[in-house]
Design a protein around this motif. Structure first.
Motif, mmCIF file in Angstrom:
data_model
loop_
_atom_site.group_PDB
_atom_site.id
_atom_site.type_symbol
_atom_site.label_atom_id
_atom_site.label_comp_id
_atom_site.label_asym_id
_atom_site.label_seq_id
_atom_site.Cartn_x
_atom_site.Cartn_y
_atom_site.Cartn_z
ATOM 1 N N TYR A 1 -3.219 1.120 -11.975
ATOM 2 C CA TYR A 1 -4.668 1.233 -12.109
ATOM 3 C C TYR A 1 -5.379 0.678 -10.868
ATOM 4 C CZ TYR A 1 -9.327 0.778 -14.169
ATOM 5 O OH TYR A 1 -10.675 0.880 -14.427
ATOM 6 N N GLN A 2 -4.883 -0.411 -10.316
ATOM 7 C CA GLN A 2 -5.469 -0.969 -9.103
ATOM 8 C C GLN A 2 -5.286 -0.039 -7.913
ATOM 9 O OE1 GLN A 2 -3.567 -4.762 -8.803
ATOM 10 N NE2 GLN A 2 -4.857 -5.735 -10.373
ATOM 11 N N GLN A 3 -4.124 0.637 -7.841
ATOM 12 C CA GLN A 3 -3.922 1.621 -6.774
ATOM 13 C C GLN A 3 -4.888 2.797 -6.910
ATOM 14 O OE1 GLN A 3 0.176 2.631 -7.168
ATOM 15 N NE2 GLN A 3 0.927 0.737 -6.216
ATOM 16 N N TYR A 4 -5.184 3.173 -8.128
ATOM 17 C CA TYR A 4 -6.147 4.256 -8.345
ATOM 18 C C TYR A 4 -7.536 3.852 -7.858
ATOM 19 C CZ TYR A 4 -9.597 6.976 -10.939
ATOM 20 O OH TYR A 4 -10.690 7.721 -11.285
ATOM 21 N N LEU A 5 -7.949 2.621 -8.167
ATOM 22 C CA LEU A 5 -9.259 2.162 -7.711
ATOM 23 C C LEU A 5 -9.321 2.081 -6.192
ATOM 24 C CD1 LEU A 5 -10.086 -0.681 -10.268
ATOM 25 C CD2 LEU A 5 -10.875 1.685 -10.279
ATOM 26 N N ALA A 6 -8.229 1.610 -5.555
ATOM 27 C CA ALA A 6 -8.212 1.539 -4.091
ATOM 28 C C ALA A 6 -8.298 2.926 -3.471
ATOM 29 C CB ALA A 6 -6.952 0.812 -3.627
ATOM 30 N N THR A 7 -7.628 3.904 -4.088
ATOM 31 C CA THR A 7 -7.689 5.276 -3.569
ATOM 32 C C THR A 7 -9.095 5.844 -3.684
ATOM 33 O OG1 THR A 7 -5.389 5.605 -4.236
ATOM 34 C CG2 THR A 7 -6.689 7.569 -3.769
ATOM 35 N N GLN A 8 -9.777 5.556 -4.780
ATOM 36 C CA GLN A 8 -11.138 6.049 -4.944
ATOM 37 C C GLN A 8 -12.080 5.443 -3.911
ATOM 38 O OE1 GLN A 8 -12.022 8.533 -7.102
ATOM 39 N NE2 GLN A 8 -9.811 8.626 -7.422
ATOM 40 N N ARG A 9 -11.888 4.161 -3.599
ATOM 41 C CA ARG A 9 -12.730 3.545 -2.569
ATOM 42 C C ARG A 9 -12.468 4.172 -1.203
ATOM 43 N NH1 ARG A 9 -10.840 -1.394 -5.090
ATOM 44 N NH2 ARG A 9 -12.405 -2.181 -6.561
ATOM 45 N N ARG A 10 -11.209 4.450 -0.908
ATOM 46 C CA ARG A 10 -10.880 5.039 0.381
ATOM 47 C C ARG A 10 -11.433 6.455 0.487
ATOM 48 N NH1 ARG A 10 -6.136 3.885 0.130
ATOM 49 N NH2 ARG A 10 -5.213 5.817 -0.643
ATOM 50 N N LEU A 11 -11.405 7.204 -0.594
ATOM 51 C CA LEU A 11 -11.951 8.560 -0.562
ATOM 52 C C LEU A 11 -13.460 8.543 -0.342
ATOM 53 C CD1 LEU A 11 -9.932 10.279 -3.446
ATOM 54 C CD2 LEU A 11 -9.643 10.560 -0.979
ATOM 55 N N VAL B 1 -22.191 4.719 1.717
ATOM 56 C CA VAL B 1 -22.847 3.453 2.023
ATOM 57 C C VAL B 1 -22.785 2.507 0.827
ATOM 58 C CG1 VAL B 1 -25.073 2.413 2.547
ATOM 59 C CG2 VAL B 1 -24.326 4.453 3.753
ATOM 60 N N ALA B 2 -22.972 3.077 -0.388
ATOM 61 C CA ALA B 2 -22.878 2.224 -1.565
ATOM 62 C C ALA B 2 -21.490 1.610 -1.697
ATOM 63 C CB ALA B 2 -23.213 3.038 -2.818
ATOM 64 N N ASN B 3 -20.457 2.383 -1.333
ATOM 65 C CA ASN B 3 -19.098 1.830 -1.378
ATOM 66 C C ASN B 3 -18.894 0.779 -0.295
ATOM 67 O OD1 ASN B 3 -16.263 2.030 -2.441
ATOM 68 N ND2 ASN B 3 -15.899 2.523 -0.296
ATOM 69 N N LEU B 4 -19.500 0.975 0.897
ATOM 70 C CA LEU B 4 -19.385 -0.026 1.954
ATOM 71 C C LEU B 4 -20.065 -1.329 1.557
ATOM 72 C CD1 LEU B 4 -19.945 2.058 5.192
ATOM 73 C CD2 LEU B 4 -17.828 1.010 4.429
ATOM 74 N N ASN B 5 -21.124 -1.217 0.775
ATOM 75 C CA ASN B 5 -21.777 -2.443 0.328
ATOM 76 C C ASN B 5 -20.872 -3.242 -0.603
ATOM 77 O OD1 ASN B 5 -24.033 -1.791 1.770
ATOM 78 N ND2 ASN B 5 -25.070 -0.778 0.061
#
Length: 993
Positions: free
Chosen positions: A504-514, A562-566
Motif C-alpha cells: 500500500y505504501q508503494q502504491y501511494l509513492a507511485t501516485q505521488r511520482r505520477l 503543485v498541490a503534490n509538491l506542497n
C-alpha cells in the motif's frame, strides 16, 4: 454549440446519473456525480477543466460519488457547485450514513494500479485476492465538502461563477425548478446564448403527502400550459425510467391504502414487515404516511386495529440528523404540510389554555405534557434506531413490528441485516417500493443486487402467490419464495499488516511520482514549481475574460502537480521555488535577482480575489452560525451540549469558571453540575421530539437498556490503511414478497402528456433501460409529429438515445450573426413590453465599416522597459506600446433619406405576442361587454362580433361595427372597433418603418 455526453445511466439498468454538457466557448457543466450500490471506481472519470457542477437530488444515484471525487480528484473542490438547500443538507447526512455503514464506499483500489506500483518498485507481484481500500473521507471532511456548495432557491435565475481553470461563461444563467420526487429535487434550466437547455432527470408530476409536484405547468393558466421559461427549449434532457409503467388507478390515495392494507394483513398474523428505503429522499414520504396512520388508529378508541399492538421503527445510521433537517425545511414541502403545522399549533394552544383551567381543579391533567404541538415530523410512534445493537434487539423479539431500514438496494445499511434474520419465517414480509429492471439487463445473478434478485422472484412467481383481502375487498398479492437460497454478502474492514502494508505504501509513492511527472499537453512539466504556483494563484485574481480555452487542461494538471509538491517538502529547494523561497522557507530573507528573468525579478505577491456578484461580496451563512446552531464542530454534535474540554495553559476560562473540573464543594462544580443537568434536559427533549427511545412520552424498555452499550459501538473500525474482506452467507428464504410503487417517478401517462406540451426542438433520452428508452423514443416521435410543423424525418432526427460516453450534437438549428448598431440608430429605438419582454423592430442600412481598435501592450513588460531605459525614452515606448489593428465589421446604421422613402411603402406593421381567448374574455367583460364562448375556439362578444383563433395563432374578427344603445360603454364606438382595440392593447404593434 451544445454537445451532450451521458457518463452514467444511459440505456443501462443502473440508476446512477452523470451527464456532461459542453457549451460554446469551452464551457463544461457536469450535472450530478451519481454512483450505484457497488461503488465501483472504474465508473468514475476525472474530468478536466469543468466550469461548474449542478446537483439534482439528494440520493445515491445523483450525488453518491461527490465525497469520493472531492477527496481523490485534484482541484475538484475548487469547482463551483450549485444545489438547493435540501439537497445540500440531506445529501450530507446521506453520505455520512453511507461511509459509516459500509466499507464498500471507501472503494477498492483497481488491480492494474497496484500492479504498476509493484512493477515500478521491483517488488513481488500483488496477490489479486487482496482488495486494498482507499482512505474514506471522515465525517468532518464530508461536512466541509458540502459547505462549499452554493445554495439556490427555486425560480431565481443565477449567473454562476466559473472555476479558476475554466474559460469565461459568457452570460450563462442557471435556474432551479421543483422536480418533485425528492425534497429539493431540481429541474435545471440553462440559458447560454441561443441555447435554452432543460435538464429534467427523475421528476414526478403527481403531488404526494410531503412533496409537491414538478413545476412544469403554469398554475395561473389553469394548469393547461407549461410555464414560459421551460416551454419550447432548444434541447430537453429527460429520463426514460418508468416509460412503460402504467399509473395506478386511484392515484396517491389508492397507493397509500395498498401499502397500509398489505402491512395490516401481515402484522395481524404476528409477522414482521421490512420496507427497505433510502435514508434521505423517499424515506420522508414513507415515514410521514406510517406515522400518521398509527396516530389515526391510536386516536380511535373503538377500533381493534392491529396497528395498536404493532411497533414502528426507522433504522439508519444518521436518521436523527435527517429528520432534524426535515423539520427545518417545511417551506420546501407541499403546502398541505404547512397547513397541518398551523392546525397542530392551534390545537396545542387550545390544549394549553384548557390545561391552565383544569389545573385549578383537583385531578385536572392534560394528556400531553405542556401542550406541545406535534408537527408533521415530530414522531410519537415511529422510533429511530441508529445503532446495530438496537436493530439486533428488535429483530430477535417475537412480536409484530414494521421496520423501515436503509438501503433500498439491500447491499448496505441495516436492511440487509434485518432481511437475514427474518427471511426464515414464512409469516414475515418484505415490501419492495421500486422496480429494479429485468433479468436480461444483468449478466448473472451474482452480479445483481439483493433487491434485484428479490424483484425477479416477485416477477417470476414460481412458488405461488398468497392472496390477502384488503379493506376495500380487493385481493393483495404476496409472492412466496419457497425456500430458495440467496447470497447475502457482508463486507468488513481489516487493517493492513506486513507485506500488505508495504504494498500500500508503494502504491501511494507511485501516485505521488505520477503527479510530479504529470504532462502538460504533449510535453513534460518544463516550468518551475514557482512559476506554476504564481500562475495558478494569478488565475484566481485575473479576469475571466483573459483565460485561454486552449490551455484549460494545463491549469488543472499544473495545479495537481503543485498541490503534490506542497505535500512533498523534500522537493522544495531554492532552485525549485525561485523567488518564492522568501515566502515558503523560514529563515530566508535574501534572494539574488541578478540574471533572473520573469517573475523572479521582483518580490512575490499573491492577490486573492474576493468572490462577488452584482449584489456585492459573497458570504457563507455557515460562518455566522453560533456553536449550538451547527450540526457538528470538530466532530462533536453541538446540539448535545458540545465536547467537554479541560482548561489548558493559556486558555481563557468562562466567567465564573475556576478550574478544569471542580470537585464537590468547590465553586466550579456547581456550574458544572448545572451544565450537566441542562445538557441532560436538552437530551431528553431532543429524544422526545425525535421519537427516539420514546413511545407516547415514555421510555421504551427494549431500547433503554441498550443506551449505554450502544455508545461504545464502532470503536473497532480501523482508522489506518485497510483492506476489504467479503463473506458470503447462504440464507434460505421463506418470507413473502410484496410490491407497492413508492418510487415517486414519472410514468407513461406523465411522459406522454408533458413532452408534447413542452415542445422541445431536440429531445435527449437518458436514465433508463434499453427497452424503456426505445419505447419512449417511438412514442415521442409520433406525439411530436402531430404537434410540430416539421416533417416526420426531421422529428426523428431530433430525438437522440445515446449510450454512456457517446457524444450528441444538439446545437440549436439557427443562423445568427453579430452586428454593431450605430449610435444614431440606437437613439431611434422604441421598445414595447410584451409579457415582461422588450420587443423592438429595426430597419437600417447594413454596411461593412472599418473599425479601429487600440490594444495596449502588456503593462508589466512596459513597466520593466521603463525601469531599464529610464525616463528619457518613455515617449518612444508609449508610441510603440500601442498597436493599432484595423478590421472590417458589419454595422447597422440609419437608412439614408433616399432609401427610407422607397422602403416605407413596403414595410408593414408587425404584431408581436400571443393573446389567449380566455384572457380577452376577461378584458372585455371588465370593460362592460358581454363575452361568452360559443362552440370550439369561438368567442362571441355582444352577440355581434365573433373572435376565432386558428391553429397557427392568428386571430380572426368577424362582425358589424354597430353598437347597442342599451349599453353606455358602447355609446362612443361600435362593438367591432372596441374588440379590435382591446386586441391591439394585448399585442405589441410595431411599425415597420
Amino acid at each position: 454549440m451544445f454537445n451532450f455526453i451521458p457518463l452514467l445511466g444511459a440505456q443501462s439498468s443502473t440508476s446512477a446519473s452523470q451527464s456532461l454538457l459542453e457549451l460554446d466557448g469551452g464551457v463544461k457543466v457536469l450535472v450530478d456525480v451519481g454512483w450505484d450500490e457497488y461503488f465501483t471506481v472504474s465508473k468514475l472519470k476525472a474530468l478536466e477543466s469543468l466550469s461548474i457542477i449542478l446537483l439534482t437530488h439528494a440520493t445515491t444515484s445523483h450525488l453518491g460519488a461527490f465525497a469520493h471525487c472531492c477527496k481523490n480528484f485534484p482541484l475538484f473542490t475548487q469547482i463551483p457547485i450549485y444545489a438547493t438547500t435540501p439537497v445540500i443538507s440531506l445529501g450530507r447526512t446521506l453520505l455520512q450514513d453511507i461511509y459509516s455503514s459500509t466499507p464498500l464506499a471507501s472503494t477498492v483500489i483497481p488491480e492494474e494500479n497496484l500492479a504498476e506500483s509493484s512493477y515500478a518498485s521491483g517488488s513481488a507481484q500483488v496477490d489479486p485476492s487482496i482488495q486494498f481500500l482507499l482512505q474514506p473521507p471522515t465525517t468532518e471532511e464530508i461536512a466541509h465538502y458540502f459547505s462549499l456548495i452554493h445554495p439556490l432557491k427555486y425560480s431565481q435565475p443565477h449567473e454562476p461563477l466559473p472555476s479558476a481553470f475554466s474559460p469565461p461563461l459568457n452570460g450563462l444563467k442557471i435556474t432551479a425548478y421543483n422536480a418533485g420526487h425528492t425534497l429539493g429535487g431540481t429541474i435545471w434550466h440553462l440559458q447560454h446564448g441561443m441555447e435554452s437547455i432543460v435538464h429534467a432527470v427523475d421528476w414526478n408530476q403527481v403531488r404526494e403527502n410531503v412533496l409537491g409536484g414538478a413545476a412544469w405547468l403554469d398554475a395561473s393558466a389553469g394548469g393547461a400550459e407549461v410555464i414560459e421559461q421551460l416551454r419550447k427549449p432548444t434541447a430537453l434532457v429527460c429520463s426514460s425510467r418508468g416509460a412503460e409503467k402504467i399509473s395506478l388507478t386511484g392515484g396517491r390515495k389508492r397507493r397509500d391504502d395498498l401499502l397500509l392494507d398489505t402491512i395490516r394483513a401481515t402484522v395481524a398474523k404476528g409477522g414482521t414487515v421490512l420496507i427497505p428505503t433510502d435514508t434521505s429522499a423517499r424515506v420522508l414520504e414513507l415515514a410521514y404516511l406510517l406515522e400518521h396512520a398509527w396516530r389515526k388508529e391510536h386516536s380511535s378508541s373503538g377500533s381493534d386495529s392491529p396497528f395498536k399492538s404493532t411497533k414502528l421503527y426507522l433504522a439508519s445510521k444518521n436518521v436523527g440528523a435527517t429528520m432534524r433537517y426535515a423539520r427545518s425545511m417545511l417551506e420546501w414541502m407541499d403546502e398541505n404540510i404547512a397547513k397541518e403545522l398551523e392546525a397542530d399549533e392551534a390545537t396545542a394552544t387550545t390544549k394549553k389554555q384548557h390545561k391552565r383551567t383544569d389545573s385549578k381543579q383537583p385531578g385536572g391533567r392534560d394528556s400531553q405534557p405542556g401542550g406541545k404541538a406535534s408537527g408533521p415530523f415530530d414522531f410519537k410512534h415511529l422510533k429511530l434506531l441508529e445503532r446495530r445493537i438496537q436493530v439486533d434487539k428488535i429483530t430477535s423479539a417475537k412480536s409484530p413490528r414494521v421496520i423501515l431500514a436503509s438501503d433500498a438496494s439491500l447491499e448496505w445499511g441495516f436492511s440487509k441485516e434485518v432481511l437475514r434474520k427474518i427471511a426464515a419465517d414464512p409469516m414475515n414480509l418484505i415490501i419492495l417500493t421500486e422496480s429494479y429492471g429485468t433479468r436480461r439487463n444483468v449478466a448473472s445473478e451474482e452480479e445483481a443486487s439483493l433487491a434485484s434478485l428479490l424483484w425477479w422472484w416477485y416477477q417470476e412467481r414460481r412458488d405461488g402467490v398468497a392472496l390477502e383481502a384488503g379493506a376495500d375487498g380487493q385481493n393483495l398479492e404476496q409472492v412466496h419464495t419457497g425456500g430458495r437460497e440467496m447470497q447475502i454478502k457482508s463486507a468488513e474492514q481489516v487493517a493492513l499488516e506486513g507485506k500488505e502494508l508495504l504494498t500500500y505504501q508503494q502504491y501511494l509513492a507511485t501516485q505521488r511520482r505520477l503527479l510530479n511527472q504529470m504532462p502538460i499537453g504533449n510535453t513534460a512539466i518544463t516550468e518551475t514549481a514557482a512559476d506554476a504556483i504564481d500562475e495558478t494563484s494569478s488565475t484566481s485574481s485575473s479576469s475571466s475574460e483573459e483565460s485561454d480555452p486552449e490551455r484549460q487542461g494545463k491549469a488543472l494538471n499544473t495545479s495537481a502537480a503543485v498541490a503534490n509538491l506542497n505535500r512533498n517538502k523534500a522537493g522544495l529547494n531554492k532552485d525549485t521555488l525561485g523567488v518564492n523561497v522568501l515566502l515558503r522557507q523560514p529563515g530566508v530573507y535574501d534572494y539574488d535577482v541578478r540574471g533572473k528573468k520573469g517573475r523572479d525579478q521582483m518580490f512575490p505577491f499573491v492577490s486573492k480575489r474576493r468572490r462577488a456578484d452584482d449584489f456585492g461580496e459573497l458570504i457563507r451563512p455557515d460562518d455566522y452560525l453560533r456553536a449550538e446552531e451547527r450540526d457538528d464542530v470538530d466532530g462533536h454534535d453541538m446540539r448535545d451540549g458540545g465536547p467537554s474540554k479541560d482548561n489548558k495553559l493559556g486558555q481563557k476560562r468562562k466567567w465564573g469558571g475556576t478550574g478544569s473540573q471542580g470537585e464537590k464543594g468547590e465553586p466550579g462544580s456547581r456550574i458544572t453540575n448545572k451544565r450537566r443537568q441542562h445538557d441532560s434536559n436538552m437530551t431528553d427533549q431532543r429524544g422526545m421530539s425525535n421519537g427516539e427511545y420514546l413511545t407516547n412520552g415514555h421510555v421504551d424498555p427494549e431500547l433503554d437498556e441498550l443506551s449505554d452499550a450502544s455508545d461504545s459501538e464502532g470503536d473497532d473500525v480501523p482508522s489506518g490503511p485497510s483492506k476489504l474482506v467479503v463473506e458470503t452467507h447462504l440464507v434460505e428464504a421463506h418470507l413473502k414478497i410484496a410490491y407497492v410503487d413508492f418510487a415517486g417517478l414519472h410514468d407513461q401517462r406523465s411522459l406522454s402528456m408533458l413532452i408534447p406540451l413542452i415542445q422541445p426542438r431536440k429531445l435527449i433520452l437518458v436514465g433508463g433501460t434499453v427497452g424503456e428508452t426505445e419505447y419512449l423514443a417511438s412514442e415521442c416521435r409520433q406525439k411530436l409529429i402531430s404537434t410540430s410543423s416539421g416533417t416526420a424525418e426531421r422529428t426523428q432526427n431530433n430525438i437522440f438515445t445515446p449510450t454512456n460516453g457517446q457524444m450528441v450534437n444538439a446545437s440549436v438549428d439557427t443562423n445568427a450573426w453579430t452586428v454593431k448598431l450605430s449610435n444614431a440608430l440606437v437613439k431611434r429605438l422604441r421598445w414595447q413590453n410584451v409579457r415582461g419582454l422588450g420587443v423592438v423592430t429595426l430597419m437600417g442600412h447594413l454596411a461593412a465599416t472599418a473599425v479601429d481598435e487600440q490594444q495596449p501592450a502588456d503593462s508589466s513588460s512596459q513597466k520593466r522597459q521603463k525601469l531599464i531605459k529610464g525616463n528619457a525614452e518613455e515617449s518612444k515606448l508609449d508610441e510603440k506600446s500601442i498597436e493599432k489593428t484595423q478590421h472590417v465589421a458589419p454595422v447597422l446604421d440609419v437608412l439614408p433619406p433616399s432609401m427610407a422613402a422607397a422602403t416605407r411603402s413596403i414595410a408593414q406593421p408587425l404584431h408581436v405576442g400571443d393573446l389567449r381567448l380566455a384572457d380577452l374574455r376577461k378584458i372585455l367583460q371588465s370593460a362592460g361587454h358581454t363575452a361568452e364562448f360559443r362552440g370550439e375556439g369561438t368567442l362571441l362578444i355582444d352577440g355581434l362580433v365573433a373572435v376565432r383563433k386558428t391553429a397557427t395563432g392568428r386571430l380572426e374578427v368577424e362582425g358589424g361595427g354597430l353598437g347597442l344603445p342599451d349599453y353606455p360603454a358602447r355609446s362612443l364606438e361600435g362593438s367591432f372597433y372596441a374588440v379590435k382595440r382591446k386586441i391591439y392593447d394585448g399585442l405589441a404593434v410595431i411599425a415597420g418603418g
